[in-house]
Design an enzyme around this catalytic site. Sequence first.
Site, short mmCIF file in Angstrom:
data_model
loop_
_atom_site.label_atom_id
_atom_site.label_comp_id
_atom_site.label_asym_id
_atom_site.label_seq_id
_atom_site.Cartn_x
_atom_site.Cartn_y
_atom_site.Cartn_z
N CYS A 128 0.82 -1.22 0.00
CA CYS A 128 0.00 0.00 0.00
C CYS A 128 0.85 1.27 0.00
O CYS A 128 0.33 2.35 -0.28
CB CYS A 128 -0.94 0.00 1.20
SG CYS A 128 -1.92 -1.50 1.30
N HIS A 268 -3.54 6.89 3.11
CA HIS A 268 -3.92 5.59 2.55
C HIS A 268 -5.32 5.24 3.06
O HIS A 268 -5.61 5.38 4.23
CB HIS A 268 -2.90 4.54 3.00
CG HIS A 268 -3.29 3.14 2.65
ND1 HIS A 268 -3.77 2.80 1.41
CD2 HIS A 268 -3.29 2.00 3.39
CE1 HIS A 268 -4.03 1.51 1.40
NE2 HIS A 268 -3.76 1.00 2.58
N ASN A 298 -10.08 -0.53 0.26
CA ASN A 298 -8.62 -0.43 0.25
C ASN A 298 -8.11 -0.93 -1.10
O ASN A 298 -8.24 -2.10 -1.42
CB ASN A 298 -8.06 -1.27 1.40
CG ASN A 298 -6.56 -1.22 1.51
OD1 ASN A 298 -5.87 -0.72 0.61
ND2 ASN A 298 -6.04 -1.74 2.60
O1 UT7 Z 1 -3.62 -1.66 3.63
C1 UT7 Z 1 -2.75 -2.22 4.54
C2 UT7 Z 1 -3.12 -1.86 5.87
N1 UT7 Z 1 -4.34 -2.51 6.27
C3 UT7 Z 1 -4.92 -2.06 7.32
O2 UT7 Z 1 -4.45 -1.09 7.83
C4 UT7 Z 1 -6.10 -2.79 7.90
C5 UT7 Z 1 -5.96 -2.75 9.38
N2 UT7 Z 1 -6.98 -3.45 10.16
C6 UT7 Z 1 -8.28 -3.10 10.16
O3 UT7 Z 1 -8.71 -2.24 9.44
C7 UT7 Z 1 -9.17 -3.75 11.19
O4 UT7 Z 1 -8.39 -4.49 12.09
C8 UT7 Z 1 -10.24 -4.70 10.57
C9 UT7 Z 1 -11.28 -3.87 9.86
C10 UT7 Z 1 -9.58 -5.66 9.62
C11 UT7 Z 1 -10.93 -5.48 11.68
O5 UT7 Z 1 -11.46 -4.60 12.65
P1 UT7 Z 1 -11.26 -4.90 14.20
O6 UT7 Z 1 -11.98 -3.87 14.93
O7 UT7 Z 1 -9.77 -4.99 14.43
O8 UT7 Z 1 -12.00 -6.27 14.36
P2 UT7 Z 1 -11.43 -7.65 14.88
O9 UT7 Z 1 -10.45 -8.21 13.93
O10 UT7 Z 1 -10.99 -7.48 16.29
O11 UT7 Z 1 -12.73 -8.52 14.87
C12 UT7 Z 1 -13.77 -8.28 15.76
C13 UT7 Z 1 -14.84 -9.31 15.53
C14 UT7 Z 1 -14.35 -10.74 15.46
O12 UT7 Z 1 -15.29 -11.55 16.12
P3 UT7 Z 1 -15.01 -12.14 17.57
O13 UT7 Z 1 -13.78 -12.97 17.42
O14 UT7 Z 1 -14.82 -10.95 18.44
O15 UT7 Z 1 -16.25 -12.92 17.86
C15 UT7 Z 1 -14.35 -11.06 14.01
O16 UT7 Z 1 -14.56 -12.42 13.75
O17 UT7 Z 1 -15.48 -9.05 14.30
C16 UT7 Z 1 -15.53 -10.26 13.51
N3 UT7 Z 1 -15.44 -9.92 12.13
C17 UT7 Z 1 -16.51 -9.66 11.38
N4 UT7 Z 1 -17.83 -9.65 11.67
C18 UT7 Z 1 -18.67 -9.32 10.68
C19 UT7 Z 1 -14.33 -9.80 11.35
N5 UT7 Z 1 -14.67 -9.47 10.10
C20 UT7 Z 1 -16.02 -9.38 10.11
C21 UT7 Z 1 -16.96 -9.05 9.10
N6 UT7 Z 1 -18.27 -9.04 9.45
N7 UT7 Z 1 -16.61 -8.77 7.83
#
Ligand code: UT7
Length: 341
Positions: A128, A268, A298
């Site tokens: 990215c 980004h 993204n």
């Molecule tokens: O371009 C390169 C750089 N990339 C980035 O900078 C991306 C960085 N990361 C992020 O943007 C975020 O970490 C995400 C958007 C990927 C995830 O957000 P988060 O607040 O960190 O969520 P999480 O990974 O802690 O997940 C929370 C919960 C999980 O469920 P449990 O384990 O708490 O029951 C996931 O399974 O949300 C669940 N989850 C979803 N639920 C519904 C993960 N993806 C989804 C989804 N829909 N699409």
Amino acid sequence: MTTKHFNPRAKHHFAGRTCSIAGVGSYVPERILTNADLEKLVDTSDEWITTRTGIKERRIAAAGELTSDLATKAALRAMEMAGVTAEQIDLIIVASITPDMPFPNTACLVQQKIGARRIPSFDIEAACSGFIYALEVGQQFIQSHTYETVLVIGAEKLSAITNWKDRNTCVLFGDGAGAAVLRHRAAAGGLLTTVLGADGAKAELLSMPAGGSACPATAESVAQGLHFLRMDGKETFKNAVQAMCSAAKEALRRCQIDIKQIKCIIPHQANRRIIDAVGERLEATPEQLFVNLHKYGNTSAASVAIALDEAVREGRVQHGDLILIVAFGAGLTWGAAVIEW
Ligand code: UT7
């Protein structure tokens, strides 16, 4: 904001002549994939995607539409804005993690598609951050008087490496391309400074494990989904905020420019919460931040390039304005640049 508002000493670190962005362009595929569409593919919801990322929809390339096609369309638009013909281009640099194929490089394919001469053409892979890496490399050739006109492109077909069964990643990414034509222009400061960095110790956080020489394609690697993008979202998020803030601050410090003097910050476009956290830590106002990730998700190396093009075409940036671009991605890699438009 005009040149007179910032410290002219900022230019003292230039070794050679200045390098400006003479034109920008972008292209996104026609097909729109909404959050509602994704609800039918995986166990997710518009509410979750919107609140956790800010993304509402993304563009998906058609089956036969290649990264080089997206790159070509963006490049032609940038060349048109710059008033530059294909014959005038001296060098092509494409930043991408989704080249048409491992080799030949995508820049060579773009060279042929835009009808450029047999000029040097190569790819850069810095995920990215790729567009900012490519800008810096292109700038070096202009500043050193090696070339007059450099075409820099960030282009991705991320839909090709997305696991459409993995809700953790498939909601995040989209396809698209953005381009810039670099030239010396006496009337503008251009790229005032660029800060690049990387941390290979955290390579595992975001990767596509197979398809390279470490893990060539086999029936097993395909069955295990090793040709899809993987990410530790939480750790990546933390590192993104930290690295983007420090790169942006370092770029401003080097130019002796205060954040208040920046007309438009183009970060980004990975996650709205990352953008807001970066904006807050930089003490920027919401009005300074350019955001378009609700439309495209993204798009990795294309992200900053598409946003820059839209900011310019929407009139958010005028001649003499100061722009801060900042990105972060797999590698880990990061970069920031201050541009006088
Ligand atoms: O371009 C390169 C750089 N990339 C980035 O900078 C991306 C960085 N990361 C992020 O943007 C975020 O970490 C995400 C958007 C990927 C995830 O957000 P988060 O607040 O960190 O969520 P999480 O990974 O802690 O997940 C929370 C919960 C999980 O469920 P449990 O384990 O708490 O029951 C996931 O399974 O949300 C669940 N989850 C979803 N639920 C519904 C993960 N993806 C989804 C989804 N829909 N699409």
